[in-house]
Design an enzyme around this catalytic site. Structure first.
Site, PDB file in Angstrom:
ATOM      1  N   HIS A   1      -9.740   2.856   3.087  1.00  0.00           N
ATOM      2  CA  HIS A   1     -10.329   1.774   3.877  1.00  0.00           C
ATOM      3  C   HIS A   1      -9.605   1.726   5.218  1.00  0.00           C
ATOM      4  O   HIS A   1      -8.405   1.439   5.269  1.00  0.00           O
ATOM      5  CB  HIS A   1     -10.148   0.471   3.083  1.00  0.00           C
TER       6      HIS A   1
ATOM      7  N   ASP B   1      -8.919  -0.014   8.437  1.00  0.00           N
ATOM      8  CA  ASP B   1      -9.015  -1.323   9.103  1.00  0.00           C
ATOM      9  C   ASP B   1      -8.740  -1.176  10.587  1.00  0.00           C
ATOM     10  O   ASP B   1      -7.602  -0.934  10.989  1.00  0.00           O
ATOM     11  CB  ASP B   1      -7.950  -2.266   8.526  1.00  0.00           C
TER      12      ASP B   1
ATOM     13  N   GLY C   1      -7.787  -9.852   9.709  1.00  0.00           N
ATOM     14  CA  GLY C   1      -6.747  -9.735  10.737  1.00  0.00           C
ATOM     15  C   GLY C   1      -5.404  -9.280  10.252  1.00  0.00           C
ATOM     16  O   GLY C   1      -4.619  -8.744  11.017  1.00  0.00           O
TER      17      GLY C   1
ATOM     18  N   GLY D   1      -1.812  -8.948   3.107  1.00  0.00           N
ATOM     19  CA  GLY D   1      -0.832  -9.809   2.447  1.00  0.00           C
ATOM     20  C   GLY D   1      -1.183 -11.278   2.361  1.00  0.00           C
ATOM     21  O   GLY D   1      -0.316 -12.112   2.103  1.00  0.00           O
TER      22      GLY D   1
ATOM     23  N   ASP E   1     -12.817  -7.789   0.156  1.00  0.00           N
ATOM     24  CA  ASP E   1     -11.631  -7.356   0.903  1.00  0.00           C
ATOM     25  C   ASP E   1     -10.669  -8.510   1.169  1.00  0.00           C
ATOM     26  O   ASP E   1     -11.029  -9.468   1.844  1.00  0.00           O
ATOM     27  CB  ASP E   1     -12.101  -6.740   2.235  1.00  0.00           C
TER      28      ASP E   1
HETATM   29  C1  DX5 Z   1      -7.602  -7.824   6.316  1.00  0.00           C
HETATM   30  C2  DX5 Z   1      -8.004  -6.395   6.076  1.00  0.00           C
HETATM   31  C3  DX5 Z   1      -7.772  -5.943   4.673  1.00  0.00           C
HETATM   32  C4  DX5 Z   1      -6.345  -5.894   4.267  1.00  0.00           C
HETATM   33  C5  DX5 Z   1      -6.242  -5.880   2.780  1.00  0.00           C
HETATM   34  O1  DX5 Z   1      -8.016  -8.217   7.557  1.00  0.00           O
HETATM   35  O2  DX5 Z   1      -9.372  -6.237   6.356  1.00  0.00           O
HETATM   36  O3  DX5 Z   1      -8.417  -4.702   4.435  1.00  0.00           O
HETATM   37  O4  DX5 Z   1      -5.646  -4.798   4.769  1.00  0.00           O
HETATM   38  O5  DX5 Z   1      -4.904  -6.032   2.455  1.00  0.00           O
HETATM   39  P1  DX5 Z   1      -4.427  -6.991   1.267  1.00  0.00           P
HETATM   40  O6  DX5 Z   1      -4.868  -6.336  -0.001  1.00  0.00           O
HETATM   41  O7  DX5 Z   1      -2.961  -7.002   1.450  1.00  0.00           O
HETATM   42  O8  DX5 Z   1      -5.057  -8.333   1.475  1.00  0.00           O
HETATM   43 ZN    ZN Z   2     -10.460  -4.461   5.645  1.00  0.00          ZN
END
Ligand code: DX5
Ligand code: ZN
Length: 202
Positions: free
Chosen positions: A31, A33, A138, A141, A171
């Site tokens: 994924h 980001d 954004g 965690g 997500d």
């Molecule tokens: C948040 C991202 C996510 C994030 C997920 O804005 O889109 O994809 O990296 O990470 P965790 O699993 O730590 O919430």
């Molecule tokens: Zn994401």
């Protein structure tokens, strides 16, 4: 349910973690980001990091564009191992971008936790995937927002009513306990970041 791994928390040792993900049979997608300091306040990834990820990944890539100026990332349309490109509903001025992505890739629409899920119903016919944000986009965690389950239920009802095979992806904040519930709700893809890092470090 498939797993898409977010590497956001692994940026300081990116190549090492990409290799680990490549070897990890639990992970189906990487994924990616992408953040622009405009649609969200953080920035990821640098062009060099994106290059590393697309070149080293042996898994298909699912791109999550948390950006306002989507056209800046047009070059991704020609990257072979990218399977999905997902844009945010809240970032769209028009729906032309969805049609454009569709010419090259499977296309997804993502929706923030505070946007009414009903707002994307008319777009369902145009997209392959809906990425339901279970945290404010954004950063990694954060804690999973509980009303996401209700949003998934509503969305599933609507796709069934319209007889669509929309892939539903969730997500943010997914961990060892809530992942089971998402599986029971027949979510198609769970995106995991922090939890994945934990699994890979064991
Ligand atoms: C948040 C991202 C996510 C994030 C997920 O804005 O889109 O994809 O990296 O990470 P965790 O699993 O730590 O919430
Ligand atoms: Zn994401």
């Amino acid at each position: 349910m498939k797993i898409s791994g977010s590497l956001l928390s692994m940026r300081n040792d990116l190549e090492n973690y990409i290799n680990k993900v490549n070897e990890c049979s639990l992970v189906d997608y990487i994924h990616l980001d992408i953040m622009d300091t405009d649609f969200v306040s953080n920035y990821s990834y640098s062009y060099e990091e994106i290059k590393t990820i697309v070149e080293k990944s042996k898994k298909p890539i699912d791109v999550h564009l948390m950006v306002k100026d989507i056209s800046k990332y047009d070059y991704l349309l020609n990257v072979n191992n990218i399977e999905y490109i997902t844009v945010h509903f809240e970032a769209l001025d028009s729906f032309n971008i969805i049609d454009k992505i569709r010419e090259y890739k499977k296309v997804g629409i993502s929706i923030k936790p505070n946007t009414d899920i009903e707002k994307i119903y008319d777009l369902l016919v145009k997209v392959d995937l809906v990425l339901v944000m279970s945290v404010e986009p954004g950063k990694g965690g954060q804690q999973f927002i509980e009303n996401t389950y209700e949003r998934i239920n509503k969305l599933k009802k609507e796709t069934e009513k319209r007889k669509l095979n929309t892939v539903i992806s969730v997500d943010g904040g997914i961990n060892e306990s809530n992942i089971k519930l998402l599986d029971q709700k027949k979510v198609d893809i769970a995106v995991i970041g922090t939890y994945l890092k934990k699994v890979l470090s064991n």
